[in-house]
Design an enzyme around this catalytic site. Structure first.
Site, PDB file in Angstrom:
ATOM      1  N   ASP A  34      14.208  -2.786  -7.417  1.00  0.00           N
ATOM      2  CA  ASP A  34      13.485  -2.676  -8.789  1.00  0.00           C
ATOM      3  C   ASP A  34      14.246  -3.978  -9.549  1.00  0.00           C
ATOM      4  O   ASP A  34      13.699  -4.527 -10.440  1.00  0.00           O
ATOM      5  CB  ASP A  34      13.796  -1.412  -9.488  1.00  0.00           C
ATOM      6  CG  ASP A  34      13.024  -1.561 -10.844  1.00  0.00           C
ATOM      7  OD1 ASP A  34      11.987  -2.060 -10.790  1.00  0.00           O
ATOM      8  OD2 ASP A  34      13.428  -0.778 -11.619  1.00  0.00           O
ATOM      9  N   CYS A 259      12.182  -6.661 -18.243  1.00  0.00           N
ATOM     10  CA  CYS A 259      11.124  -6.029 -18.469  1.00  0.00           C
ATOM     11  C   CYS A 259      10.213  -6.988 -18.811  1.00  0.00           C
ATOM     12  O   CYS A 259      10.105  -8.039 -19.516  1.00  0.00           O
ATOM     13  CB  CYS A 259      11.489  -5.210 -20.035  1.00  0.00           C
ATOM     14  SG  CYS A 259       9.969  -4.230 -20.658  1.00  0.00           S
ATOM     15  N   ASN A 268      16.698  -2.778 -16.055  1.00  0.00           N
ATOM     16  CA  ASN A 268      17.658  -1.657 -15.730  1.00  0.00           C
ATOM     17  C   ASN A 268      18.960  -1.490 -16.286  1.00  0.00           C
ATOM     18  O   ASN A 268      19.575  -2.472 -16.470  1.00  0.00           O
ATOM     19  CB  ASN A 268      17.719  -1.662 -14.059  1.00  0.00           C
ATOM     20  CG  ASN A 268      16.423  -1.394 -13.312  1.00  0.00           C
ATOM     21  OD1 ASN A 268      15.540  -0.357 -13.635  1.00  0.00           O
ATOM     22  ND2 ASN A 268      15.869  -2.408 -12.951  1.00  0.00           N
TER      23      ASN A 268
END
Length: 327
Positions: A34, A259, A268
């Site tokens: 991620d 983001c 994150n």
């Protein structure tokens, strides 16, 4: 005009403000997947393998290493098969990979993955724009993917994004969150990771969501939190989640990622920020903070950018004053 400062509200004595926090917490590291998938700089495969092995050496027991997606959509994960096939798998460490569909599941199977994760949003619009499916269609798709993964002996984790807000719809109703949570649990997903995709969540909202989960019969032992620090509230939100006994926290080393709906904003929450806070609260993580921050420092150089981790910045400054190197 009355400019007097209002009298403070009556205070209720609290014997132990953090009585609900568990004695230990499992950190679910999402940086290699991620985190890196949102970076402009693509990390070479060898560096990814070093990163994962370093994270494991720091004490992390759960690491999401890659994503079996079409490279046209996420070029940073184009080497998913090589990463998953070559990574060392120490005993007692659970490695996982994201799979969007049956094809991704087949790839993860060939690579020897024992755990996979599926993902969708609690927001109808986000599902349509992000995975080109309605919420109902996504649930039907994952019913098949999860069932097949379980039949192959894999564990399946479920990400639910936009729990605290959607970039398209704004507010996401609690009923929609609960609908997806219950559907995923019924499929056989062992853990639900509730994501604050755009980083708008606040502590009161976290309390509201978790009380709603409890009232609906969701076992919080099967729930993890995944906060983005876009507006600087991630650690505060995690502190509230701890009071509900949440024992799994998703985070990314160095605060990797970003983001996509807020260019330039943090993504994150940083693993070392989370670990530092937890250790200060007397909550054990099993993670060596010095080893972790050394990984972050290396990654900053490899990615040619300053990582947003607050602990990293403070640590680098401290080392510079003492004339020390971090790694």
């Amino acid at each position: 005009m009355n400019d007097r400062i209002p009298a403070p509200a009556s205070r209720v004595p609290v014997d132990d403000l953090f009585a609900g926090a568990p004695p230990s917490v499992s950190i679910y590291e999402v940086g290699p997947r991620d985190g890196l998938q949102n970076e402009k700089q693509i990390l070479p495969t060898e560096r990814k393998l070093e990163m994962v092995e370093g994270l494991i050496d720091s004490g992390l027991k759960r690491v999401e290493i890659t994503s079996f997606v079409n490279p046209r959509w996420i070029p940073a994960m184009a080497d998913h098969m090589e990463v998953a096939s070559r990574v060392k798998r120490p005993q007692g460490v659970q490695l996982s990979a994201l799979v969007p569909n049956m094809r991704g599941l087949d790839g993860a199977t060939r690579a020897g993955m024992e755990e996979v994760a599926v993902f969708m949003a609690a927001s109808e619009t986000h599902n349509r724009k992000n995975i080109n499916k309605s919420t109902e269609d996504a649930l039907r798709t994952y019913q098949g993917v999860v069932g097949e993964a379980l039949s192959r002996g894999m564990k399946v984790r479920g990400y639910i994004s936009c729990v605290y807000g959607c970039p398209y719809e704004g507010t996401v109703e609690l009923d929609e969150v609960l609908r997806v949570c219950h559907a995923m649990r019924q499929m056989g997903v062992y853990e639900l990771s509730l994501g604050d995709t755009i980083g708008v969540g606040t502590p009161r909202q976290v309390e509201y969501i978790f009380r709603g989960l409890m009232r609906s019969g969701i076992d919080l032992d099967n729930v993890a939190v995944h906060f983005h620090d876009t507006r600087g509230t991630a650690l505060a939100n995690i502190t509230v989640a701890l009071q509900f006994g949440i024992g799994t926290i998703d985070s990314a080393v160095g605060g990797l990622g970003g983001c996509p709906y807020a260019p330039g904003a943090s993504g994150n929450v940083s693993t070392e920020d989370v670990v530092y806070m937890l250790h200060g609260m007397g909550v054990d993580t099993g993670v060596d903070l010095d080893k972790l921050v050394a990984i972050s420092a290396r990654l900053g150089g490899q990615l040619a950018r300053e990582l947003p981790s607050k602990y990293l910045k403070a640590h680098l400054g401290h080392c510079a004053r003492l004339g020390q190197t971090v790694y």
